[in-house]
Scaffold this motif. Structure first.
Motif, mmCIF file in Angstrom:
data_model
loop_
_atom_site.group_PDB
_atom_site.id
_atom_site.type_symbol
_atom_site.label_atom_id
_atom_site.label_comp_id
_atom_site.label_asym_id
_atom_site.label_seq_id
_atom_site.Cartn_x
_atom_site.Cartn_y
_atom_site.Cartn_z
ATOM 1 N N ARG A 16 10.253 7.273 12.606
ATOM 2 C CA ARG A 16 8.915 7.752 12.252
ATOM 3 C C ARG A 16 8.629 7.518 10.786
ATOM 4 O O ARG A 16 9.530 7.561 9.948
ATOM 5 N N GLN A 38 2.865 9.581 5.144
ATOM 6 C CA GLN A 38 1.944 8.496 4.785
ATOM 7 C C GLN A 38 0.815 8.396 5.801
ATOM 8 O O GLN A 38 0.437 7.313 6.244
ATOM 9 N N ASP A 39 0.237 9.546 6.147
ATOM 10 C CA ASP A 39 -0.796 9.581 7.187
ATOM 11 C C ASP A 39 -2.039 8.780 6.809
ATOM 12 O O ASP A 39 -2.679 8.164 7.669
ATOM 13 N N THR A 40 -2.384 8.781 5.515
ATOM 14 C CA THR A 40 -3.588 8.053 5.098
ATOM 15 C C THR A 40 -3.434 6.557 5.340
ATOM 16 O O THR A 40 -4.344 5.896 5.877
ATOM 17 N N THR A 89 -3.557 5.821 9.091
ATOM 18 C CA THR A 89 -4.925 5.911 9.602
ATOM 19 C C THR A 89 -5.739 4.688 9.195
ATOM 20 O O THR A 89 -6.513 4.141 10.006
ATOM 21 N N ARG A 132 -1.877 6.093 17.473
ATOM 22 C CA ARG A 132 -0.598 6.419 16.836
ATOM 23 C C ARG A 132 0.289 5.178 16.802
ATOM 24 O O ARG A 132 0.208 4.302 17.669
#
Length: 363
Positions: free
Chosen positions: A26, A30-32, A35, A79
């Motif tokens: 995973r 670093q979700d930005t 996305t 995802r």
């Protein structure tokens, strides 16, 4: 073409003592960036070149491998996660996926070591990969880790690939210092910038990697870089940092015996875990930076060693002391590193730097 590395050959894109990024299931913190990529993919206009930037160790390579698995497995649109037991994941982990090409510093059989640069021959392999795999159809992905390592001829050859992108091909370039790349390479890529991880994300990542001990101290010294935290953990960096703190606690008359012990540690032979000289210098720089900041905003929290806070309050009580420590670090550290680059004795370099720091310590 065989991609899997020989078990006796080090992987240049792997932090010593840590799993290779392709084995990390995973991407944390670093979700930005995730996305941004998924939004671009969902638009149906996925750019052919992506430049993944940010400090070392924050997950750029982990994200690149996650993107590669997602593209090759045609993952869900919301995802990046692809189960480890899927055929694509197994092939990617084994470096046997026909739709994937990894470009990194090659092994030099004659010299018996890794080359210092990515050569033009590696980019020619990339050209062959795109041309030969085109007939099979489907997505093809290349990872270049790191683009900083490209020599001039390789960079120019890569530029030609980016100028005439292959159909259904995508190139992921990992860059720790993107300013060193050709401006024309940067202009032909879309950038995904990754940020240092938060303390909470660092704790989650280190726990997931099985790191034990004082993770708060590792986080304080690693500045949001999981890779740096792993390096410090693998080289007993917290013990070395404590040694530095204890040494400076002997000021105003620095203990010469303690100076000699730290210098001896820096002079040890490099091994699989890394370079002891670089570790000592990195931690000295961190200590001096934290010391300078203490004079401006107070001792740092959390403390990275026992007694660090009280010591910094004593040695750097005000802005004048902060400037003195910052100036000493800026002057002495580059000289020591330059000396090592021309093969001067590492023990003597560290000892000289420490003695001069003792003389220049604010009183």
């Amino acid at each position: 073409m065989k991609l899997a590395p020989d078990e006796d050959i080090p992987e240049p894109d792997r932090v010593p003592g840590a799993p290779h990024p392709r084995h990390t299931p995973r991407v944390i913190g670093q979700d930005t960036a995730i996305t941004d990529f998924l939004t671009a993919a969902d638009s149906g206009r996925l750019h052919h070149g992506w430049l993944l930037t940010g400090p070392r160790g924050v997950g750029k390579a982990t994200l690149a491998w996650a993107i590669a698995r997602w593209l090759l497995a045609q993952g869900a649109p919301d995802r990046l996660d692809i189960p480890a037991d899927t055929p694509v994941s197994r092939r990617v982990n084994a470096l046997s996926e026909p739709g994937l090409m990894l470009i990194r510093r090659p092994w030099d059989d004659k010299a018996g070591r890794l080359r210092a640069e990515i050569t033009v021959d590696e980019i020619r392999r990339l050209l062959s990969f795109f041309h030969l795999s085109a007939a099979g159809g489907g997505r093809r992905v290349a990872i270049i880790d790191a683009a900083d390592d490209l020599n001039t001829a390789a960079a120019n050859a890569l530029l030609k690939v980016l100028e005439e992108p292959p159909k259904d091909g995508l190139i992921l370039l990992i860059a720790h210092q993107p300013a060193r790349l050709l401006p024309t390479i940067r202009s032909r890529c879309r950038e995904l910038r990754l940020s240092p991880l938060s303390p909470e994300a660092m704790a989650q990542a280190l726990t997931g990697l099985g790191v034990t001990g004082d993770t708060d101290a590792l986080t304080a010294l690693a500045h949001g870089s999981v890779g740096e935290a792993l390096r410090l953990a693998g080289q007993d960096g917290l013990a070395v940092y404590q040694q530095i703190v204890d040494l400076f606690a002997t000021l105003p008359r620095m203990d010469r015996g303690a100076v000699g012990k730290l210098a001896e540690r820096a002079a040890k032979r490099s091994g699989a875990e890394g370079d002891p000289f670089d570790l000592v210098m990195t931690l000295l720089d961190l200590f001096l930076n934290r010391l300078a900041r203490a004079g401006l905003s107070g001792p740092p929290l959390p403390q990275a060693a026992k007694g660090e806070g009280a010591l910094m309050a004593r040695l750097s009580p005000d802005a004048g002391a902060a400037r003195a420590w910052a100036g000493a670090q800026a002057d002495l550290s580059p000289k020591a590193r330059a000396g090592k680059a021309v093969n001067l004795d590492p023990a003597a370099l560290v000892m000289d730097m420490l003695i001069q720091l003792g003389h220049r310590a604010p009183t």
